[in-house]
Design a protein around this motif. Structure first.
Motif, PDB file in Angstrom:
ATOM      1  N   PRO A 124      61.951  74.440 -12.544  1.00  0.00           N
ATOM      2  CA  PRO A 124      61.865  73.143 -11.852  1.00  0.00           C
ATOM      3  C   PRO A 124      62.176  71.977 -12.759  1.00  0.00           C
ATOM      4  CG  PRO A 124      59.674  74.014 -12.293  1.00  0.00           C
ATOM      5  CD  PRO A 124      60.646  75.107 -12.643  1.00  0.00           C
ATOM      6  N   VAL A 125      62.798  70.929 -12.189  1.00  0.00           N
ATOM      7  CA  VAL A 125      63.133  69.730 -12.954  1.00  0.00           C
ATOM      8  C   VAL A 125      61.864  69.010 -13.385  1.00  0.00           C
ATOM      9  CG1 VAL A 125      64.264  67.472 -12.839  1.00  0.00           C
ATOM     10  CG2 VAL A 125      65.347  69.463 -11.777  1.00  0.00           C
ATOM     11  N   LEU A 126      60.927  68.838 -12.448  1.00  0.00           N
ATOM     12  CA  LEU A 126      59.652  68.182 -12.745  1.00  0.00           C
ATOM     13  C   LEU A 126      58.597  69.254 -12.996  1.00  0.00           C
ATOM     14  CD1 LEU A 126      59.772  65.495  -9.910  1.00  0.00           C
ATOM     15  CD2 LEU A 126      60.454  65.204 -12.292  1.00  0.00           C
ATOM     16  N   HIS A 127      58.747  69.976 -14.125  1.00  0.00           N
ATOM     17  CA  HIS A 127      57.925  71.151 -14.376  1.00  0.00           C
ATOM     18  C   HIS A 127      56.436  70.808 -14.425  1.00  0.00           C
ATOM     19  CE1 HIS A 127      56.783  75.086 -15.770  1.00  0.00           C
ATOM     20  NE2 HIS A 127      56.259  74.581 -16.870  1.00  0.00           N
ATOM     21  N   HIS A 128      56.070  69.790 -15.193  1.00  0.00           N
ATOM     22  CA  HIS A 128      54.665  69.419 -15.324  1.00  0.00           C
ATOM     23  C   HIS A 128      54.110  68.858 -14.025  1.00  0.00           C
ATOM     24  CE1 HIS A 128      54.863  70.262 -19.565  1.00  0.00           C
ATOM     25  NE2 HIS A 128      55.882  69.418 -19.714  1.00  0.00           N
ATOM     26  N   MET A 129      54.950  68.123 -13.280  1.00  0.00           N
ATOM     27  CA  MET A 129      54.538  67.575 -11.993  1.00  0.00           C
ATOM     28  C   MET A 129      54.278  68.701 -11.015  1.00  0.00           C
ATOM     29  SD  MET A 129      54.219  64.336 -11.087  1.00  0.00           S
ATOM     30  CE  MET A 129      55.529  63.357 -11.805  1.00  0.00           C
ATOM     31  N   GLY A 130      55.092  69.738 -11.106  1.00  0.00           N
ATOM     32  CA  GLY A 130      54.922  70.899 -10.235  1.00  0.00           C
ATOM     33  C   GLY A 130      53.614  71.607 -10.494  1.00  0.00           C
ATOM     34  N   GLN A 131      53.205  71.694 -11.784  1.00  0.00           N
ATOM     35  CA  GLN A 131      51.937  72.313 -12.112  1.00  0.00           C
ATOM     36  C   GLN A 131      50.784  71.547 -11.510  1.00  0.00           C
ATOM     37  OE1 GLN A 131      52.131  72.511 -16.412  1.00  0.00           O
ATOM     38  NE2 GLN A 131      52.597  74.693 -16.346  1.00  0.00           N
ATOM     39  N   ASN A 132      50.832  70.208 -11.581  1.00  0.00           N
ATOM     40  CA  ASN A 132      49.754  69.379 -11.039  1.00  0.00           C
ATOM     41  C   ASN A 132      49.612  69.559  -9.536  1.00  0.00           C
ATOM     42  OD1 ASN A 132      49.196  68.323 -13.544  1.00  0.00           O
ATOM     43  ND2 ASN A 132      50.499  66.528 -13.281  1.00  0.00           N
ATOM     44  N   THR A 133      50.754  69.564  -8.832  1.00  0.00           N
ATOM     45  CA  THR A 133      50.688  69.681  -7.374  1.00  0.00           C
ATOM     46  C   THR A 133      50.237  71.067  -6.953  1.00  0.00           C
ATOM     47  OG1 THR A 133      53.053  70.212  -7.329  1.00  0.00           O
ATOM     48  CG2 THR A 133      52.452  67.934  -6.932  1.00  0.00           C
ATOM     49  N   THR A 134      50.561  72.099  -7.733  1.00  0.00           N
ATOM     50  CA  THR A 134      50.117  73.449  -7.418  1.00  0.00           C
ATOM     51  C   THR A 134      48.607  73.557  -7.546  1.00  0.00           C
ATOM     52  OG1 THR A 134      52.211  74.331  -8.237  1.00  0.00           O
ATOM     53  CG2 THR A 134      50.417  75.893  -7.963  1.00  0.00           C
ATOM     54  N   GLU A 135      48.035  72.879  -8.565  1.00  0.00           N
ATOM     55  CA  GLU A 135      46.594  72.896  -8.750  1.00  0.00           C
ATOM     56  C   GLU A 135      45.881  72.209  -7.600  1.00  0.00           C
ATOM     57  OE1 GLU A 135      45.984  71.098 -12.517  1.00  0.00           O
ATOM     58  OE2 GLU A 135      46.982  72.695 -13.628  1.00  0.00           O
ATOM     59  N   VAL A 136      46.511  71.131  -7.069  1.00  0.00           N
ATOM     60  CA  VAL A 136      45.882  70.387  -5.979  1.00  0.00           C
ATOM     61  C   VAL A 136      45.873  71.205  -4.692  1.00  0.00           C
ATOM     62  CG1 VAL A 136      46.080  68.326  -4.524  1.00  0.00           C
ATOM     63  CG2 VAL A 136      46.441  68.146  -6.971  1.00  0.00           C
ATOM     64  N   ALA A 137      46.939  72.011  -4.484  1.00  0.00           N
ATOM     65  CA  ALA A 137      47.054  72.808  -3.255  1.00  0.00           C
ATOM     66  C   ALA A 137      46.046  73.945  -3.282  1.00  0.00           C
ATOM     67  CB  ALA A 137      48.481  73.350  -3.110  1.00  0.00           C
ATOM     68  N   GLY A 138      44.801  73.655  -2.956  1.00  0.00           N
ATOM     69  CA  GLY A 138      43.733  74.622  -3.138  1.00  0.00           C
ATOM     70  C   GLY A 138      43.426  75.457  -1.924  1.00  0.00           C
ATOM     71  N   ASN A 139      43.497  74.905  -0.735  1.00  0.00           N
ATOM     72  CA  ASN A 139      43.034  75.616   0.442  1.00  0.00           C
ATOM     73  C   ASN A 139      44.142  75.668   1.485  1.00  0.00           C
ATOM     74  OD1 ASN A 139      41.693  76.486   2.807  1.00  0.00           O
ATOM     75  ND2 ASN A 139      39.755  75.700   2.027  1.00  0.00           N
ATOM     76  N   HIS A 140      44.868  76.773   1.497  1.00  0.00           N
ATOM     77  CA  HIS A 140      46.032  76.905   2.376  1.00  0.00           C
ATOM     78  C   HIS A 140      45.625  76.945   3.848  1.00  0.00           C
ATOM     79  CE1 HIS A 140      49.804  78.633   3.981  1.00  0.00           C
ATOM     80  NE2 HIS A 140      50.346  78.048   2.936  1.00  0.00           N
ATOM     81  N   LEU A 141      44.521  77.624   4.143  1.00  0.00           N
ATOM     82  CA  LEU A 141      44.051  77.715   5.521  1.00  0.00           C
ATOM     83  C   LEU A 141      43.647  76.341   6.049  1.00  0.00           C
ATOM     84  CD1 LEU A 141      43.221  79.308   8.031  1.00  0.00           C
ATOM     85  CD2 LEU A 141      41.000  79.738   6.937  1.00  0.00           C
ATOM     86  N   ARG A 142      42.891  75.593   5.226  1.00  0.00           N
ATOM     87  CA  ARG A 142      42.495  74.246   5.628  1.00  0.00           C
ATOM     88  C   ARG A 142      43.722  73.364   5.849  1.00  0.00           C
ATOM     89  NH1 ARG A 142      39.050  71.166   1.274  1.00  0.00           N
ATOM     90  NH2 ARG A 142      41.102  71.133   0.266  1.00  0.00           N
ATOM     91  N   GLY A 143      44.699  73.476   4.952  1.00  0.00           N
ATOM     92  CA  GLY A 143      45.934  72.703   5.099  1.00  0.00           C
ATOM     93  C   GLY A 143      46.677  73.045   6.379  1.00  0.00           C
ATOM     94  N   THR A 144      46.709  74.342   6.725  1.00  0.00           N
ATOM     95  CA  THR A 144      47.375  74.776   7.955  1.00  0.00           C
ATOM     96  C   THR A 144      46.699  74.187   9.181  1.00  0.00           C
ATOM     97  OG1 THR A 144      48.048  76.868   6.908  1.00  0.00           O
ATOM     98  CG2 THR A 144      48.067  76.794   9.319  1.00  0.00           C
ATOM     99  N   ILE A 145      45.364  74.155   9.173  1.00  0.00           N
ATOM    100  CA  ILE A 145      44.616  73.569  10.299  1.00  0.00           C
ATOM    101  C   ILE A 145      44.956  72.084  10.439  1.00  0.00           C
ATOM    102  CG2 ILE A 145      42.305  72.962  11.133  1.00  0.00           C
ATOM    103  CD1 ILE A 145      41.341  75.604   9.792  1.00  0.00           C
ATOM    104  N   PHE A 146      45.018  71.370   9.306  1.00  0.00           N
ATOM    105  CA  PHE A 146      45.397  69.959   9.332  1.00  0.00           C
ATOM    106  C   PHE A 146      46.800  69.775   9.908  1.00  0.00           C
ATOM    107  CE2 PHE A 146      42.347  68.998   5.645  1.00  0.00           C
ATOM    108  CZ  PHE A 146      41.416  68.401   6.485  1.00  0.00           C
TER     109      PHE A 146
END
Length: 349
Positions: free
Chosen positions: A183-205
């Motif tokens: 990825p071009v924004l490698h460090h930014m990608g790591q941060n956003t991956t850490e934030v994406a914690g609850n896939h089921l909750r996100g799907t409900i939203f």
């Protein structure tokens, strides 16, 4: 040789040739505009994901984005619908308030929280299935009939089944991961991956966001009946939506730093979302609908899925899996079948 007759023929032929040439000149502009709209949507999703992943307060993003959008639409309203604001009575204002609440404040809040917990490539799917959800709700409320034994009716059912099935496939099946590039924004990608914690909750939203936006389409038709001026209506909707989300944000967070803007990516996200993903998208959509009809713009919606999957992987670094690729293909196929059937139904009326 009759020179006068030849001149008359040429004079009659010239306007027709000019009209044909003009039509050919516009031929490429409509599809190019729709591709540009899908790129605007893709850019908004990716920038929003990075900003939210970097810690930006979601309601601050929503409020500023909406107010910026109102500022960009205002000149269009002043130019193309001059003086029409005077015709907005209390009845129309009430519908526009509801329009902002159901069409912006609630669905976009749910969408951004869903985006925070998932990935851009996953979240964009739910924007594309909104026409299908709208169709289902229209059937439930008997605003639309389904002639299931007709070709168009059968194709619409097939499209809905494929799209919903493809979305479930993406959610439930991952498959083999493909590492195609760094990825071009490698460090930014790591941060956003850490934030994406609850896939089921996100799907409900995201599901909640799609249902609310589908309801908004039904409300929007009522708004256009009581106040048929699209630029003023959109401008006031953005303005009211901005105040609604700002009020909720102030209740949830009294921290002043959450509302501060600097010369950073957050400001770029807000400016981009207001100027291109709101005012630009709306203007291009309106122009194309006037040229090609209302069934034309939705045909390009699946492109945003393709763009987002690729650019999400290239810039942010979210993984592409065989399950997500297969599911995305099924969703796009289903959406195209549904929209083609809907377009055929409109032409046959």
């Amino acid at each position: 040789m009759d020179i006068k007759a030849d001149i008359k023929v040429d004079i009659k032929a010239e306007p027709k040739a000019a009209e044909t040439k003009k039509a050919a000149g516009w031929e490429w502009k409509a599809p190019a505009s729709m591709v540009l709209v899908q790129l605007f949507i893709t850019g908004m999703i990716l920038l929003s994901k990075v900003s939210i992943g970097g810690g930006m307060f979601i309601f601050a993003l929503l409020a500023y984005r909406s107010l910026f959008g109102a500022a960009f639409i205002l000149p269009l309203a002043l130019i193309f619908e001059k003086g029409k604001w005077r015709e907005m009575g209390w009845h129309a204002a009430g519908w526009i308030f509801l329009n902002a609440f159901i069409g912006y404040a609630v669905p976009m809040s749910l969408y951004y929280y869903g985006l925070r917990d998932t990935t851009p490539a996953y979240a964009v799917i739910f924007l594309n299935i909104i026409p299908l959800v709208t169709f289902i709700l229209s059937l439930v409320f008997r605003m639309e009939t389904l002639q299931i034994w007709s070709i168009a009716g059968s194709l619409k059912v097939v499209g809905v089944v494929l799209s919903v099935g493809g979305t479930m496939l993406i959610s439930l099946y991952k498959g083999k991961t493909m590492h195609l590039w760094k990825p071009v924004l490698h460090h930014m990608g790591q941060n956003t991956t850490e934030v994406a914690g609850n896939h089921l909750r996100g799907t409900i939203f995201l599901v909640g966001s799609s249902i609310t936006l589908a309801c908004w389409y039904l409300i929007q038709s009522k708004v256009m009946k009581v106040y048929p001026y699209k630029y003023w209506s959109s401008m006031v909707t953005c303005l009211v939506g901005g105040f609604q989300t700002a009020l909720v944000g102030i209740i949830l967070s009294r921290d002043k730093s959450a509302w501060k803007l600097g010369w950073d990516l957050n400001l770029l996200t807000i400016f981009y979302s207001g100027a291109l993903a709101t005012a630009g998208k709306y203007s291009l959509n309106s122009w194309v609908v006037a040229k090609r009809g209302p069934a034309y713009p939705p045909m390009f919606s699946p492109l945003s899925v393709v763009f987002t999957v690729l650019l999400d992987s290239i810039f942010i670094g979210d993984e592409i899996t065989t399950g997500s690729l297969f599911g995305t293909t099924v969703v796009i196929a289903g959406l195209y079948i549904f929209l083609s059937a809907k377009s055929k139904e409109v032409r046959d009326k």
